[in-house]
Each structure stands twice: as structure tokens, then as C-alpha cells.
Design a protein around this motif. Structure first.
Motif, PDB file in Angstrom:
ATOM      1  N   MET A 164      -9.705   3.700 -10.877  1.00 32.57           N
ATOM      2  CA  MET A 164      -8.380   2.634 -11.911  1.00 32.57           C
ATOM      3  C   MET A 164      -7.850   3.004 -12.330  1.00 32.57           C
ATOM      4  N   GLY A 165      -6.319   2.285 -12.703  1.00 33.95           N
ATOM      5  CA  GLY A 165      -5.141   3.031 -13.828  1.00 33.95           C
ATOM      6  C   GLY A 165      -4.521   4.341 -12.484  1.00 33.95           C
ATOM      7  N   HIS A 166      -4.362   4.408 -11.185  1.00 33.41           N
ATOM      8  CA  HIS A 166      -3.827   5.722 -10.634  1.00 33.41           C
ATOM      9  C   HIS A 166      -3.886   4.955  -9.179  1.00 33.41           C
ATOM     10  N   ASP A 167      -2.577   4.830  -8.928  1.00 34.54           N
ATOM     11  CA  ASP A 167      -1.959   4.423  -7.599  1.00 34.54           C
ATOM     12  C   ASP A 167      -3.086   4.869  -6.130  1.00 34.54           C
ATOM     13  N   LEU A 168      -3.199   3.699  -5.549  1.00 31.45           N
ATOM     14  CA  LEU A 168      -3.819   4.055  -4.487  1.00 31.45           C
ATOM     15  C   LEU A 168      -3.614   4.251  -3.019  1.00 31.45           C
ATOM     16  N   VAL A 169      -2.542   4.663  -3.391  1.00 30.78           N
ATOM     17  CA  VAL A 169      -1.547   5.278  -2.326  1.00 30.78           C
ATOM     18  C   VAL A 169      -1.221   7.024  -2.242  1.00 30.78           C
ATOM     19  N   HIS A 178     -14.092   0.466  -5.195  1.00 31.14           N
ATOM     20  CA  HIS A 178     -14.759  -0.165  -4.050  1.00 31.14           C
ATOM     21  C   HIS A 178     -13.589  -0.830  -2.922  1.00 31.14           C
ATOM     22  N   VAL A 179     -13.081  -0.214  -2.427  1.00 30.90           N
ATOM     23  CA  VAL A 179     -11.588  -0.726  -1.802  1.00 30.90           C
ATOM     24  C   VAL A 179     -11.760  -1.048  -0.049  1.00 30.90           C
ATOM     25  N   SER A 180     -11.887  -1.782   0.647  1.00 32.73           N
ATOM     26  CA  SER A 180     -12.252  -2.053   2.159  1.00 32.73           C
ATOM     27  C   SER A 180     -10.439  -2.987   2.258  1.00 32.73           C
ATOM     28  N   GLY A 181     -10.228  -2.531   3.495  1.00 36.05           N
ATOM     29  CA  GLY A 181      -8.854  -3.034   4.496  1.00 36.05           C
ATOM     30  C   GLY A 181      -8.059  -2.198   4.345  1.00 36.05           C
ATOM     31  N   LEU A 182      -7.695  -0.911   3.794  1.00 34.01           N
ATOM     32  CA  LEU A 182      -6.799  -0.185   3.625  1.00 34.01           C
ATOM     33  C   LEU A 182      -7.287   1.478   4.121  1.00 34.01           C
ATOM     34  N   ASP A 183      -6.939   1.777   5.544  1.00 35.77           N
ATOM     35  CA  ASP A 183      -6.005   2.391   6.155  1.00 35.77           C
ATOM     36  C   ASP A 183      -6.115   3.897   5.085  1.00 35.77           C
ATOM     37  N   ILE A 207      -4.592   7.671   4.479  1.00 31.12           N
ATOM     38  CA  ILE A 207      -2.806   7.732   3.638  1.00 31.12           C
ATOM     39  C   ILE A 207      -2.123   8.113   4.805  1.00 31.12           C
ATOM     40  N   GLU A 208      -0.430   8.016   5.637  1.00 31.10           N
ATOM     41  CA  GLU A 208       0.281   8.817   6.637  1.00 31.10           C
ATOM     42  C   GLU A 208       1.287   8.566   5.784  1.00 31.10           C
ATOM     43  N   ILE A 209       1.790   9.846   6.300  1.00 35.47           N
ATOM     44  CA  ILE A 209       2.767  10.620   5.832  1.00 35.47           C
ATOM     45  C   ILE A 209       4.039  11.108   7.452  1.00 35.47           C
ATOM     46  N   ASP A 210       5.181  10.753   6.910  1.00 31.72           N
ATOM     47  CA  ASP A 210       6.391  10.679   7.146  1.00 31.72           C
ATOM     48  C   ASP A 210       7.416  11.254   6.589  1.00 31.72           C
ATOM     49  N   PRO A 211       8.465  12.034   7.365  1.00 30.07           N
ATOM     50  CA  PRO A 211       9.597  12.310   6.467  1.00 30.07           C
ATOM     51  C   PRO A 211      10.007  11.248   5.648  1.00 30.07           C
ATOM     52  N   LEU A 212      10.257  10.036   5.304  1.00 29.87           N
ATOM     53  CA  LEU A 212      10.445   9.227   4.733  1.00 29.87           C
ATOM     54  C   LEU A 212       9.963   8.675   3.301  1.00 29.87           C
ATOM     55  N   GLY A 213       8.315   9.163   3.793  1.00 27.00           N
ATOM     56  CA  GLY A 213       7.275   9.111   2.672  1.00 27.00           C
ATOM     57  C   GLY A 213       6.432   9.102   2.710  1.00 27.00           C
ATOM     58  N   LYS A 214       5.067   8.052   2.401  1.00 27.70           N
ATOM     59  CA  LYS A 214       3.231   8.189   2.241  1.00 27.70           C
ATOM     60  C   LYS A 214       3.612   6.445   1.989  1.00 27.70           C
ATOM     61  N   TRP A 215       1.975   6.098   3.209  1.00 26.64           N
ATOM     62  CA  TRP A 215       1.330   4.857   3.294  1.00 26.64           C
ATOM     63  C   TRP A 215       0.625   4.738   3.817  1.00 26.64           C
ATOM     64  N   ARG A 216       0.054   3.263   3.129  1.00 29.02           N
ATOM     65  CA  ARG A 216      -1.954   3.197   3.654  1.00 29.02           C
ATOM     66  C   ARG A 216      -1.727   1.988   4.489  1.00 29.02           C
ATOM     67  N   TRP A 217      -1.790   1.879   5.628  1.00 29.27           N
ATOM     68  CA  TRP A 217      -1.526   0.449   6.550  1.00 29.27           C
ATOM     69  C   TRP A 217      -3.138  -0.667   6.037  1.00 29.27           C
ATOM     70  N   ALA A 218      -3.071  -2.067   5.653  1.00 31.19           N
ATOM     71  CA  ALA A 218      -3.270  -2.424   5.737  1.00 31.19           C
ATOM     72  C   ALA A 218      -3.715  -3.420   6.811  1.00 31.19           C
ATOM     73  N   TYR A 219      -4.929  -3.939   6.586  1.00 27.07           N
ATOM     74  CA  TYR A 219      -5.452  -4.028   8.280  1.00 27.07           C
ATOM     75  C   TYR A 219      -6.405  -5.149   7.820  1.00 27.07           C
ATOM     76  N   GLY A 220      -6.808  -5.843   9.571  1.00 28.92           N
ATOM     77  CA  GLY A 220      -7.428  -6.981   9.030  1.00 28.92           C
ATOM     78  C   GLY A 220      -7.888  -7.855   8.352  1.00 28.92           C
ATOM     79  N   GLY A 221      -5.994  -8.178   7.807  1.00 26.31           N
ATOM     80  CA  GLY A 221      -5.589  -9.247   7.600  1.00 26.31           C
ATOM     81  C   GLY A 221      -6.323  -9.352   5.357  1.00 26.31           C
ATOM     82  N   MET A 222      -6.872  -8.896   4.980  1.00 23.74           N
ATOM     83  CA  MET A 222      -6.943  -8.712   3.470  1.00 23.74           C
ATOM     84  C   MET A 222      -7.380  -6.912   3.095  1.00 23.74           C
ATOM     85  N   ILE A 223      -6.702  -6.591   1.903  1.00 20.93           N
ATOM     86  CA  ILE A 223      -7.462  -5.740   1.273  1.00 20.93           C
ATOM     87  C   ILE A 223      -8.809  -5.987   0.152  1.00 20.93           C
TER      88      ILE A 223
END
Length: 509
Positions: free
Chosen positions: A367-372, A385-390, A392-408
Motif C-alpha cells: 500500500m502506498g507504493h507503485d506496484l510497477v 494481494h495481487v492477481s492478474g498482473l505479471d 516486471i519487464e524492462i526495455d530501453p523505453l521503460g518498465k511495465w507489468r502486463w495485465a492479463y486474463g481480463g482483470m487485475i
């Protein structure tokens, strides 16, 4: 005096006496250095009246590498504990005098040349780890030259110890004894044992040349002459003393070169034994953290104690601080200055953020922090407790986490009803995407027909408020479309990917 070729980085500057020292008034990442070059808040050079000053001396394990913040180091926690235990006596200050990479030579020089100006009443020393690493990395001839320059009284005895011939004699004896077949039957060859013995003998010799025992004894003697209190704190190693190969290394929570296992095993045994012998010889209070950490590791696992292979989590630092606090409560000289300790103080109950802390597990966030982007520590009551969020992935443009399965899905427990704010930023690869945010079954945000966006350059941002109830809460971020659901933006990826999540947090409004 920088014997380790230490990488100083942005937080240290060259120093003629010590090789390098921390830069005054510098803040780098989680580390804040005060105007005198110590981690933590400022304090006066001249000790204020009616103040007891404790100086914690050591390397990165004292300064609190990877602890998560200035307030999670063991010296900071120790001050908080002592002030609770001695609420009516003199004011207590604990100074964090740890510096990355410093070993016992640095500590000795600082005792001889620097610390008097601060007039500490008590010192807590936790050295040994960096001495072992330095002695291991330095060539023996260089160590002999160094020891000659330092005037070691034990140098001739150490240099003349022919460990090679000793190992040869042991080998010849074993090969004609019943012990040989017994050891082979147990799955451990004589050769393996001899190699380990030879390594230990060489390292003992190098540690003697490096001067760890001599330095600690000298520090204690100097401070005794000045009527200062001293506590020796034994560093707890992450290894259990039996790890010998790659299979053993794989049982640790953090990657370690299997070739270093025997060095860690040696360090654990050598430093623990040496500290105990010094404490007994000089009648110095001694706190051995190794059995405490070993027991905690059996019950809770190593990740609750260690933030990496060498350093401690906030819970590990809390254990160090609590053990030192208990030792000082028993110390007559300290209690004479601090006054009567409060009775039946439950430190764990007073500091639940420390005593109940455990690391984030897979599928958890804070709580209070960026989940990415959050890799730090989190208290039990702030856990999500988190579900539906893969991952962390990183490339030169930035970092992200894929939302998958239709719902976080975000599930958390609130102690009382409260207003919270949700912030998010996504990069959407699917034309006509939709997003609905629901809190405990009530929709609080809705966006439709979100266009496809340029990869990691464009983003859709949003904020909404929710009312959390006392007890368990469920927040869902529901996506309308996903990969392989009428639009394949990543045909080779079998996952039902919905959007790249660039930022997601829940915080107090």
C-alpha cells in the motif's frame, strides 16, 4: 587503507587517512548522510549535557545497506528501543558510524584518530565480514608486506607455519587408516576434506597477517583506558556452515557463486570463534547473533532476515538492535548512566512495524507504493494481494507489468473505514479497449473506446477515489479486450494480455 578496491560511487570521497569517507550532507537513493558524514539525522559534535551517546561502528551491515531506508538500520532502531526501555533517565543518542566496505583497520584508525571529538560513552563493534573478504582477495605476499609495515608481533610465527607440509602429513596418515574408508562411505572423499582443510589453514594465516584479532583487541584496550564501554556484536552469516557445492548454493534465496561457499563457511566459523575468544580474554560484553539468526531462519526462512547474501532486512536489523538493547540493559555501567530500566517492556508489541515484518511474496504488493516499481519492504497491515498482473519487464523505453486474463485483482485488509486513492497509467495496444474499476462491487471508474497507443510512449492515466471498509476489501480493474480475443497484437504470446501497466498504486487520499 582501502584494502578492498572498494567501489566508492557517488556517496564517498577520497580521504588521506581512511582511503575514502562518506560525503557530508549527501542523499543517494535510500541513504541520507548528515552534515558530519554519518547516516541518519544530524547531531551536535559536542555531546549535550545529560546525554548518553552510543557509537555503532562497522561496515555496510552497520550502515544498513539494502535495509529500505534510514529508519530501518540497526543503530536507528537501537536508539528507539533504548529510549523506550529507559524513559526517565538521560537522553540516549545512537550514532550510525558504519561505512560501506570498512573493516577493522578502518575502525581502529577511527577510534585512534576521530571518535574522541564526539565523546561516545559506549561503542558497539560489528566487524569481521569485510576483513575476511579483504584477506581472501589480497595476495599473501602483499599481506606479509602489509603486516611487516604494521609491526605484527605474531608475524614470524604465522609466516613460518608450513600448512602445506602439515596437510601432507595428515593425508599420509589418513590413507592408511580406517577413517579413510569411513569418510568415503559417507560420500565425502579425503581429497575434498583435505582441500577444505588446506583452504581454512591458508585463510587463518591470511587473517592473522591482515590483523583482525589484533585490531579488535587494540580497539578494546584503547577504549578501556579511556573508561568507555564496549560491546562486541558478532555478524551472522547467511550460510549454515555445511554448504560446499552448487547444489547447496541453490538452497539460498539469493544467488551466490558456489566457489565462495567455503569462504563464507570459513568466515562464519573464524569470526565467531575469534570474537568469542577476544570477549573472554578481555572480559568484554559479547552478543553472538549467529545462533539467533540460525533459529529464526529455521522458523521464518532466510528472506525475512537478509535483503541479499550479506545484508539485513528491517526485521534482521530489528533483531540486532533488540539483542544489543538487552545486553545494555544488563550492563551495570550503562544502567548506572541511563537509570532504572522500565519493567516488563514488550519490545515486539511496541514496534509491530519491525517485529511483524516479513518480505513480500510473489503476488503481493505494498500500500502506498507503485506496484510497477516497488522492490522494498512492507509491513503486514500495508500488504496487498495481487492477481492478474505479471512480473516486471524492462526495455530501453521503460518498465511495465502486463495485465492479463481480463482483470487485475487487488485484495487488502483495512483496520477501519477510510478513503483511498487509486492512480494508474497504462499503455494500451488494442483499439477500442475498455476499462472499469470496481471497489467492493461498486464501479468507481469507467473508460470506453480507448485507442491503441504507441508502445510505451503514449499512455492513458487516471485517478479515482474509493471507500474502503473495515476488514477485507477487493478492488478489480476489469479490461474489455485482450490478446487473442478478436485482436492479436502479440500472436506468438499465448497469454491473454490486456494492457501494459506503467503505474498502479493505492494510497491514502
Amino acid at each position: 587503507m582501502d584494502m578492498q578496491s572498494f567501489q566508492k560511487g557517488e556517496y564517498a570521497a577520497k580521504d588521506d587517512l581512511l582511503g575514502y569517507r562518506l560525503i557530508e550532507g549527501k542523499k543517494v537513493g535510500e541513504y541520507s548522510f548528515n552534515s558530519l558524514g554519518f547516516r541518519g539525522k544530524d547531531f551536535q559534535v559536542s555531546k549535550p549535557k545529560d546525554t548518553i551517546r552510543v557509537m555503532c561502528v562497522g561496515g555496510s551491515t552497520t550502515i544498513g545497506s539494502n535495509a529500505g531506508g534510514d529508519n530501518y538500520t540497526y543503530p536507528y532502531i537501537l536508539e528507539e528501543l533504548l529510549r523506550k526501555v529507559f524513559p526517565k533517565g538521560q537522553r540516549i543518542e545512537v550514532i550510525n558510524a558504519g561505512v560501506f566496505g570498512y573493516h577493522s583497520w578502518h575502525s581502529l584508525l577511527r577510534v585512534e584518530k576521530e571518535f574522541d571529538r564526539y565523546d561516545p560513552d559506549f561503542y558497539v563493534f560489528m566487524d569481521g565480514l569485510n576483513d575476511v573478504m579483504a584477506a581472501y582477495s589480497i595476495d599473501k605476499k602483499a599481506l606479509e608486506h602489509f603486516a611487516n609495515g604494521a609491526g605484527s608481533p605474531y608475524l614470524s610465527q604465522l609466516v613460518n607455519n608450513n600448512s602445506e607440509s602439515f596437510v601432507g602429513r595428515i593425508s599420509a596418515f589418513l590413507r592408511v587408516s580406517a577413517l579413510y574408508s569411513l569418510m568415503e562411505h559417507a560420500g565425502r572423499t579425503v581429497q575434498d576434506w583435505l582441500e577444505s582443510l588446506n583452504f581454512d589453514l591458508k585463510m587463518r594465516e591470511k587473517m592473522g597477517l591482515f590483523g583482525y584479532r589484533r585490531n579488535v583487541e587494540r580497539m578494546v584496550s584503547i577504549l578501556r583506558e579511556k573508561h568507555k564501554g564496549v560491546v562486541l556484536l558478532n555478524y551472522p552469516w547467511i550460510v549454515d556452515g555445511t554448504m560446499k557445492n552448487e547444489e547447496s548454493a541453490s538452497t539460498l534465496p539469493y544467488r551466490i557463486d558456489p566457489g565462495l561457499l567455503k569462504l563464507y563457511d570459513f568466515g562464519r566459523a573464524y569470526v565467531q570463534r575469534t570474537n568469542a575468544e577476544i570477549a573472554a580474554k578481555l572480559s568484554v560484553p559479547y552478543v553472538d547473533m549467529q545462533p539467533i539468526f540460525d533459529e529464526q531462519a529455521k522458523e521464518w526462512g532466510l528472506k525475512r532476515l537478509y535483503s541479499d547474501n550479506l545484508h539485513f532486512t528491517r526485521y534482521g536489523n530489528y533483531l540486532l538492535a533488540k539483542a544489543v538493547c538487552r545486553e545494555l540493559v544488563r550492563n551495570e555501567a550503562f544502567t548506572h548512566m541511563a537509570g532504572q530500566a522500565a519493567e516488563n517492556v514488550n519490545l515486539d508489541a511496541l514496534f509491530p512495524e519491525m517485529s511483524s515484518w516479513r518480505p513480500l511474496e510473489p503476488g503481493e504488493a505494498c500500500m502506498g507504493h507503485d506496484l510497477v516499481g516497488w522492490f522494498g519492504v512492507c509491513s503486514a497491515k500495508s500488504r496487498i494481494h495481487v492477481s492478474g498482473l505479471d512480473d516486471i519487464e524492462i526495455d530501453p523505453l521503460g518498465k511495465w507489468r502486463w495485465a492479463y486474463g481480463g482483470m487485475i485483482g487487488l485484495k487488502f485488509t483495512a483496520e477501519a473505514g477510510q478513503r483511498l486513492r487509486i492512480e494508474f497509467a497504462i499503455n494500451n495496444p488494442i483499439p477500442g479497449q475498455g476499462l472499469s474499476i470496481q471497489a467492493n462491487g461498486v464501479e468507481v471508474y469507467k473508460a470506453t473506446d480507448i485507442p491503441a497507443q504507441k508502445w510505451l510512449v503514449e499512455k492513458r492515466e487516471g485517478t479515482c477515489q474509493i471507500t474502503a471498509k473495515a476488514g477485507e476489501n477487493q478492488v478489480n480493474l476489469v479490461f474489455l479486450q485482450g490478446n487473442h480475443q478478436g485482436f492479436d497484437f502479440a500472436p506468438a504470446d499465448a497469454r491473454t494480455l490486456n494492457a501494459a501497466v506503467l503505474h498502479l498504486s493505492i494510497d491514502n487520499q
